[in-house]
Design a protein around this motif. Structure first.
Motif, PDB file in Angstrom:
ATOM      1  N   CYS A  69      12.741   5.110 -12.404  1.00 22.90           N
ATOM      2  CA  CYS A  69      12.135   3.982 -11.718  1.00 22.90           C
ATOM      3  C   CYS A  69      11.671   4.414 -10.332  1.00 22.90           C
ATOM      4  CB  CYS A  69      13.096   2.809 -11.619  1.00 22.90           C
ATOM      5  SG  CYS A  69      14.643   3.173 -10.823  1.00 22.90           S
ATOM      6  N   CYS A  70      10.732   3.684  -9.810  1.00 22.47           N
ATOM      7  CA  CYS A  70      10.196   4.035  -8.505  1.00 22.47           C
ATOM      8  C   CYS A  70      10.666   3.051  -7.436  1.00 22.47           C
ATOM      9  CB  CYS A  70       8.677   4.133  -8.531  1.00 22.47           C
ATOM     10  SG  CYS A  70       7.815   2.672  -9.094  1.00 22.47           S
ATOM     11  N   ASN A  71      10.672   3.550  -6.234  1.00 23.28           N
ATOM     12  CA  ASN A  71      11.132   2.794  -5.074  1.00 23.28           C
ATOM     13  C   ASN A  71      10.129   2.941  -3.952  1.00 23.28           C
ATOM     14  OD1 ASN A  71      12.801   3.374  -2.270  1.00 23.28           O
ATOM     15  ND2 ASN A  71      13.475   1.540  -3.349  1.00 23.28           N
ATOM     16  N   ALA A  72       9.886   1.855  -3.252  1.00 21.74           N
ATOM     17  CA  ALA A  72       9.041   1.876  -2.063  1.00 21.74           C
ATOM     18  C   ALA A  72       9.895   1.448  -0.889  1.00 21.74           C
ATOM     19  CB  ALA A  72       7.857   0.921  -2.233  1.00 21.74           C
ATOM     20  N   ARG A  73       9.913   2.261   0.157  1.00 17.70           N
ATOM     21  CA  ARG A  73      10.808   1.989   1.282  1.00 17.70           C
ATOM     22  C   ARG A  73      10.083   2.143   2.607  1.00 17.70           C
ATOM     23  NH1 ARG A  73      13.918   5.545   4.040  1.00 17.70           N
ATOM     24  NH2 ARG A  73      13.568   7.165   2.478  1.00 17.70           N
ATOM     25  N   SER A  74      10.306   1.145   3.465  1.00 18.54           N
ATOM     26  CA  SER A  74       9.852   1.252   4.849  1.00 18.54           C
ATOM     27  C   SER A  74      11.101   1.163   5.725  1.00 18.54           C
ATOM     28  CB  SER A  74       8.865   0.131   5.174  1.00 18.54           C
ATOM     29  OG  SER A  74       9.540  -1.118   5.187  1.00 18.54           O
ATOM     30  N   PHE A  75      10.929   0.993   7.016  1.00 14.56           N
ATOM     31  CA  PHE A  75      12.085   0.916   7.908  1.00 14.56           C
ATOM     32  C   PHE A  75      12.902  -0.340   7.641  1.00 14.56           C
ATOM     33  CE2 PHE A  75      11.508   4.617  10.292  1.00 14.56           C
ATOM     34  CZ  PHE A  75      10.167   4.785  10.571  1.00 14.56           C
ATOM     35  N   ILE A  76      12.250  -1.378   7.147  1.00 11.04           N
ATOM     36  CA  ILE A  76      12.951  -2.653   7.014  1.00 11.04           C
ATOM     37  C   ILE A  76      12.951  -3.214   5.602  1.00 11.04           C
ATOM     38  CG2 ILE A  76      12.583  -3.324   9.419  1.00 11.04           C
ATOM     39  CD1 ILE A  76      10.230  -5.025   8.492  1.00 11.04           C
ATOM     40  N   LYS A  77      12.209  -2.602   4.698  1.00  7.78           N
ATOM     41  CA  LYS A  77      12.118  -3.162   3.361  1.00  7.78           C
ATOM     42  C   LYS A  77      12.294  -2.078   2.302  1.00  7.78           C
ATOM     43  CE  LYS A  77       8.875  -6.788   4.782  1.00  7.78           C
ATOM     44  NZ  LYS A  77       7.528  -7.370   4.573  1.00  7.78           N
ATOM     45  N   SER A  78      12.788  -2.501   1.163  1.00  7.02           N
ATOM     46  CA  SER A  78      12.931  -1.591   0.024  1.00  7.02           C
ATOM     47  C   SER A  78      12.656  -2.372  -1.245  1.00  7.02           C
ATOM     48  CB  SER A  78      14.341  -1.001  -0.018  1.00  7.02           C
ATOM     49  OG  SER A  78      14.480  -0.120  -1.141  1.00  7.02           O
ATOM     50  N   TYR A  79      11.798  -1.835  -2.070  1.00  5.25           N
ATOM     51  CA  TYR A  79      11.433  -2.487  -3.321  1.00  5.25           C
ATOM     52  C   TYR A  79      11.691  -1.537  -4.495  1.00  5.25           C
ATOM     53  CZ  TYR A  79       8.782  -5.515  -0.133  1.00  5.25           C
ATOM     54  OH  TYR A  79       8.413  -6.364   0.883  1.00  5.25           O
ATOM     55  N   TRP A  80      12.155  -2.132  -5.576  1.00  5.20           N
ATOM     56  CA  TRP A  80      12.396  -1.378  -6.806  1.00  5.20           C
ATOM     57  C   TRP A  80      11.536  -1.945  -7.922  1.00  5.20           C
ATOM     58  CZ3 TRP A  80      15.326   2.950  -6.983  1.00  5.20           C
ATOM     59  CH2 TRP A  80      16.194   3.189  -5.911  1.00  5.20           C
ATOM     60  N   GLY A  81      11.094  -1.080  -8.775  1.00  7.17           N
ATOM     61  CA  GLY A  81      10.355  -1.503  -9.941  1.00  7.17           C
ATOM     62  C   GLY A  81      11.193  -1.318 -11.196  1.00  7.17           C
ATOM     63  N   GLN A  82      10.729  -1.878 -12.279  1.00 10.96           N
ATOM     64  CA  GLN A  82      11.372  -1.636 -13.565  1.00 10.96           C
ATOM     65  C   GLN A  82      11.085  -0.207 -14.004  1.00 10.96           C
ATOM     66  OE1 GLN A  82       9.972  -4.760 -16.181  1.00 10.96           O
ATOM     67  NE2 GLN A  82      11.695  -6.049 -15.638  1.00 10.96           N
ATOM     68  N   GLY A  83      11.986   0.346 -14.735  1.00  7.19           N
ATOM     69  CA  GLY A  83      11.885   1.749 -15.073  1.00  7.19           C
ATOM     70  C   GLY A  83      11.132   2.032 -16.352  1.00  7.19           C
ATOM     71  N   THR A  84      10.981   3.310 -16.608  1.00  7.50           N
ATOM     72  CA  THR A  84      10.394   3.786 -17.852  1.00  7.50           C
ATOM     73  C   THR A  84      11.354   4.809 -18.455  1.00  7.50           C
ATOM     74  OG1 THR A  84       8.410   4.763 -18.865  1.00  7.50           O
ATOM     75  CG2 THR A  84       9.016   5.589 -16.689  1.00  7.50           C
ATOM     76  N   GLN A  85      11.603   4.673 -19.737  1.00 11.35           N
ATOM     77  CA  GLN A  85      12.598   5.521 -20.399  1.00 11.35           C
ATOM     78  C   GLN A  85      12.010   6.886 -20.727  1.00 11.35           C
ATOM     79  OE1 GLN A  85      15.989   4.837 -21.418  1.00 11.35           O
ATOM     80  NE2 GLN A  85      15.941   7.037 -21.842  1.00 11.35           N
ATOM     81  N   VAL A  86      12.749   7.911 -20.356  1.00  9.31           N
ATOM     82  CA  VAL A  86      12.413   9.282 -20.736  1.00  9.31           C
ATOM     83  C   VAL A  86      13.556   9.804 -21.591  1.00  9.31           C
ATOM     84  CG1 VAL A  86      12.066  11.634 -19.912  1.00  9.31           C
ATOM     85  CG2 VAL A  86      11.001   9.720 -18.703  1.00  9.31           C
ATOM     86  N   THR A  87      13.236  10.243 -22.790  1.00 12.59           N
ATOM     87  CA  THR A  87      14.230  10.796 -23.697  1.00 12.59           C
ATOM     88  C   THR A  87      13.776  12.177 -24.123  1.00 12.59           C
ATOM     89  OG1 THR A  87      14.784   8.586 -24.508  1.00 12.59           O
ATOM     90  CG2 THR A  87      15.516  10.460 -25.834  1.00 12.59           C
ATOM     91  N   THR A  97       0.855  -1.186   0.000  1.00 13.35           N
ATOM     92  CA  THR A  97       0.000   0.000   0.000  1.00 13.35           C
ATOM     93  C   THR A  97       0.886   1.228   0.000  1.00 13.35           C
ATOM     94  OG1 THR A  97      -1.700  -1.210   1.229  1.00 13.35           O
ATOM     95  CG2 THR A  97      -1.862   1.195   1.212  1.00 13.35           C
ATOM     96  N   VAL A  98       0.790   2.052  -1.026  1.00  7.27           N
ATOM     97  CA  VAL A  98       1.730   3.165  -1.197  1.00  7.27           C
ATOM     98  C   VAL A  98       1.661   4.164  -0.044  1.00  7.27           C
ATOM     99  CG1 VAL A  98       1.791   2.950  -3.702  1.00  7.27           C
ATOM    100  CG2 VAL A  98       0.120   4.503  -2.650  1.00  7.27           C
ATOM    101  N   SER A  99       0.516   4.238   0.628  1.00 10.07           N
ATOM    102  CA  SER A  99       0.393   5.202   1.716  1.00 10.07           C
ATOM    103  C   SER A  99       1.131   4.757   2.974  1.00 10.07           C
ATOM    104  CB  SER A  99      -1.086   5.445   2.046  1.00 10.07           C
ATOM    105  OG  SER A  99      -1.702   4.237   2.442  1.00 10.07           O
ATOM    106  N   THR A 100       1.631   3.525   2.984  1.00 10.41           N
ATOM    107  CA  THR A 100       2.360   3.022   4.153  1.00 10.41           C
ATOM    108  C   THR A 100       3.850   2.900   3.886  1.00 10.41           C
ATOM    109  OG1 THR A 100       1.995   0.686   3.597  1.00 10.41           O
ATOM    110  CG2 THR A 100       0.320   1.780   4.956  1.00 10.41           C
ATOM    111  N   TYR A 101       4.283   3.375   2.754  1.00 11.36           N
ATOM    112  CA  TYR A 101       5.693   3.379   2.382  1.00 11.36           C
ATOM    113  C   TYR A 101       6.103   4.797   1.960  1.00 11.36           C
ATOM    114  CZ  TYR A 101       6.061  -1.705   2.291  1.00 11.36           C
ATOM    115  OH  TYR A 101       6.098  -3.030   2.637  1.00 11.36           O
ATOM    116  N   THR A 102       7.365   5.100   2.128  1.00 10.76           N
ATOM    117  CA  THR A 102       7.920   6.278   1.477  1.00 10.76           C
ATOM    118  C   THR A 102       8.171   5.896   0.024  1.00 10.76           C
ATOM    119  OG1 THR A 102       8.912   7.276   3.442  1.00 10.76           O
ATOM    120  CG2 THR A 102       9.912   7.797   1.319  1.00 10.76           C
ATOM    121  N   MET A 103       7.528   6.628  -0.868  1.00  7.42           N
ATOM    122  CA  MET A 103       7.627   6.339  -2.293  1.00  7.42           C
ATOM    123  C   MET A 103       8.530   7.371  -2.953  1.00  7.42           C
ATOM    124  SD  MET A 103       5.722   3.684  -2.508  1.00  7.42           S
ATOM    125  CE  MET A 103       5.728   3.515  -4.301  1.00  7.42           C
TER     126      MET A 103
END
Length: 115
Positions: free
Chosen positions: A94-112, A27-33
């Motif tokens: 790319c976006c990252n979701a981080r809590s005190f104990i977990k960190s998740y990365w997603g695949q990115g999107t290219q901006v040119t 849930t994005v509201s429970t992570y620092t995005m």
């Protein structure tokens, strides 16, 4: 957990793009995005973040005044509105979701951004 980034593309300098990061499994509201960007051969660079507590936003100097990060809790999605794009903004975002104990990365999107 999946973080799916979208919204990138090829644009001319001065244009705008709105990137989206759709989350599943958290849930994005429970992570620092946050949004980061990376250019081949360079280190990953922080762009913007919104905290889980209070929704405070933080921006890299390069993003201040041009970018806005926002969170849509109903859609469990985080957006990055980018205006006044410059060629030096060209990167994979790319976006990252981080809590005190977990960190998740997603695949990115290219901006040119072309000059």
């Amino acid at each position: 957990v999946q973080l799916q980034a979208s919204g990138g593309g090829l644009v001319q300098a001065g244009a705008s793009l709105r990137l989206s990061c759709a989350a599943s499994g958290l849930t994005v509201s429970t992570y620092t995005m946050a949004w980061f960007r990376q250019v081949p051969g360079k280190e990953r660079e922080f762009v913007a973040a919104v905290t889980w507590s209070g929704g405070r936003t933080y921006y890299a100097d390069s993003a201040k005044g041009r970018c806005t990060i926002s969170r849509d809790s109903a859609k469990n999605t985080v957006h990055l509105q980018m205006n006044g794009l410059k060629p030096e903004d060209t990167a994979v975002y790319c976006c990252n979701a981080r809590s005190f104990i977990k960190s998740y990365w997603g695949q990115g999107t290219q901006v040119t951004v072309s000059s």
